[in-house]
Design a protein around this motif. Sequence first.
Motif, short mmCIF file in Angstrom:
data_model
loop_
_atom_site.label_atom_id
_atom_site.label_comp_id
_atom_site.label_asym_id
_atom_site.label_seq_id
_atom_site.Cartn_x
_atom_site.Cartn_y
_atom_site.Cartn_z
N LEU A 81 44.14 45.97 33.71
CA LEU A 81 44.80 44.86 34.34
C LEU A 81 45.27 43.75 33.52
CD1 LEU A 81 46.01 43.77 36.77
CD2 LEU A 81 44.00 42.84 37.82
N CYS A 96 44.65 38.90 39.08
CA CYS A 96 46.02 39.87 39.57
C CYS A 96 47.16 39.14 38.93
CB CYS A 96 45.87 40.05 41.08
SG CYS A 96 46.57 38.65 41.98
N ILE A 114 50.38 42.34 45.26
CA ILE A 114 48.91 43.27 45.88
C ILE A 114 49.76 44.10 46.77
CG2 ILE A 114 46.91 42.96 46.77
CD1 ILE A 114 46.33 40.35 45.28
#
Length: 442
Positions: A181, A219, A223
């Motif tokens: 990520l 993140c 999502i």
Amino acid sequence: MALPGARARGWAAAAKAAQRRHRAEGAGGQPSAAPRSQRAALYVHWPYCEKRCSYCNFNKYIPRGVEEATVRSCLVTEARTLLRLSGVRWVESVFFGGGTPSLASPHTVAAVLEAVAQATHLPADTEVTLEANPTSVPGSRLAAFGKAGVNRLSIGLQSLDDAELQLLGRMHSARDALQTLAEARRLFPGRVSVDLMLGLPGQQVGLWLGQLQELLRHCDDHISLYQLSLERGTALFTQVQRGALLAPDPELAAEMYQEGRTVLREAGFRQYEVSNFTRNGALSTHNWTYWQCGQYLGVGPGAHGRFTPHGAGSHTREARIQTLEPDNWMKEVKLFGHGTRKRVPLGELEQLEEVLAMGLRTDVGVTHQHWQQFESQLTLWDVFGANKEVKELLEQGLLLLDHRGLRCSWEGLAVLDSVLLTLLPRLQEAWQQRNPSPVPGG
């Protein structure tokens, strides 16, 4: 073999050539110049995986060896054929899904994009998404996909708990997921989506919310929250059936979902669809086409599509499914130019049901203008305005019907299935009243 960067330059050159061609044909080279019937999204299915996850029933295969050059050639051929049959002149987004498309070579991605740009208009800023698993995309490979034309990633993270990942049959660890990520965000800032699953056997609300909070520290701006669905034929389904695992608790799953969406809202995310959350405008253009019932072409084994084959002289939208098994699909593509196994014409009522069910998945809902594109006589007020059960939903604050159109409230999105149980029969009644069936023998 050409390098991915050279392929990407080939796509750019083809896109410029398409712009010149459109201007020469009087199209003006602008997106608004292409009518809705000539615009579509493109889905490309890569059917291969390293292993089958315990919850997955998608059309995927664990190969002994893949002749990628042959698969690539067939994907290019089928894309060209379906673009010609559909009469599509403007591709609005491209999505490489699977399977695990990040196992494919960047050359394959670049070759498909170049073929599409040669056959139709594919602007240089078109959203091009690639699904990726953390174990299949080291940083150098991610960069190569970027050079091939990918500009958005959807990462199948699924969990930040190693025991849950093992239960799901995933090959990566939580550490692998966070490393991937971080690298993805470095290469594709603002354009990385991650998936997180809820409702697993034995999963606890508090611990799962802890995962979500941890993910928020790492993140990007998109999502997706997906509830586990136990599908017949999967390893998890068999384990639950045999009593080796506790069945997921639907009430706990509902609590996770409700708490999770609250956490995301407080973190500045907009729930723009039942399972999808975005901030800073980073929604999925490709998926938005699905929810707005736009046209999309499905390329590859088992891919689904929805389009009107204008190039074949038809005026009826069809649901299409390509042949599932890759070797058979490739044989059909070589013989016929495409591997379409099933074509189902969609009637007017079926299309309206899709417009309603898909549109209400979003926070925008179904606007009056959008509805009129599919139904010019019956308005949303005509269908739902005077119905007693619909009025109850409005009074409960689950549904809104106003000058903008019909949509669920934030509370209503959480119970969309039950809302549709009221709305769909009402739509069917209104449509049948306007289109009464002939009396037998009359």
